[in-house]
Scaffold this motif. Structure first.
Motif, short mmCIF file in Angstrom:
data_model
loop_
_atom_site.label_atom_id
_atom_site.label_comp_id
_atom_site.label_asym_id
_atom_site.label_seq_id
_atom_site.Cartn_x
_atom_site.Cartn_y
_atom_site.Cartn_z
N UNK A 25 0.81 -1.21 0.00
CA UNK A 25 0.00 0.00 0.00
C UNK A 25 0.84 1.26 0.00
N UNK A 26 0.59 2.12 0.97
CA UNK A 26 1.27 3.40 1.03
C UNK A 26 2.77 3.24 1.25
N UNK A 27 3.18 2.24 2.02
CA UNK A 27 4.61 2.00 2.22
C UNK A 27 5.30 1.74 0.88
N UNK A 28 4.67 0.92 0.07
CA UNK A 28 5.24 0.62 -1.25
C UNK A 28 5.21 1.86 -2.14
N UNK A 29 4.15 2.65 -2.06
CA UNK A 29 4.07 3.90 -2.84
C UNK A 29 5.21 4.85 -2.46
N UNK A 30 5.52 4.94 -1.18
CA UNK A 30 6.61 5.81 -0.71
C UNK A 30 7.93 5.35 -1.32
N UNK A 31 8.21 4.07 -1.26
CA UNK A 31 9.47 3.55 -1.79
C UNK A 31 9.55 3.73 -3.31
#
Length: 127
Positions: free
Chosen positions: A9-15
Motif C-alpha cells: 500500500x502506502x509504504x510501497x508507494x513511498x518507496x
C-alpha cells in the motif's frame, strides 16, 4: 528473534515514488504519493521505513527534511543498479529534483527524467 516487515500500500508507494524522484522533502513526497489522511500519520509511516533502514533522511537548511532510498530501499524498489545518494553531492541532487519539478509544473511537459551519463556510455537516473 528477527522481526519481518512486509510492506504494501502506502509504504510501497513511498518507496516507489522515492525510486522515481531520488530525493524529496517530506511534504512533496506526501503530495506525490497522494496520501489522503493526516500529515502526522504519513510522517509516522516514513519514520517506520527509516527505522527499518529503507529510507535515509537529512535536514537541509536546518528545517526541511529530505528523504532518499538507502541501498536496502533501492533493492526493494528494483533499482539495485542505481547509485545510492552520495552525501558529498547532495546539493546537486536537490537542485536537479527541484528544477525538474518546476519544469513539470509549467504544464509544457507530461513526464520526463534526467539521466547521468557515465564513462563507457552507461546511464543512471539522476532525477
Amino acid at each position: 528473534m528477527r522481526e519481518t516487515f512486509l510492506y504494501s500500500g502506502t509504504y510501497e508507494d513511498i518507496i516507489q515514488t522515492l525510486g522515481r524522484w531520488r530525493i524529496l522533502d517530506l511534504r512533496s513526497l506526501l503530495n506525490k504519493v497522494e496520501y489522503k489522511f493526516s500529515y502526522q500519520a504519513f510522517a509516522k509511516m516514513v519514520s517506520k521505513l527509516e527505522s527499518l533502514n529503507y529510507l535515509g533522511s537529512i535536514y537541509y537548511q536546518g528545517y526541511r527534511k529530505y528523504l532518499y532510498l538507502t541501498e536496502k530501499g533501492l533493492k526493494e524498489a528494483g533499482l539495485e543498479k542505481s547509485w545510492p545518494i552520495n552525501k558529498d553531492v547532495l546539493l546537486h541532487d536537490l537542485i536537479c529534483v527541484n528544477v525538474f519539478s518546476y519544469l513539470l509544473g509549467l504544464g509544457r511537459f507530461d513526464s520526463g527524467g534526467l539521466n547521468l551519463e557515465e564513462a563507457g556510455a552507461t546511464t543512471r537516473p539522476d532525477c
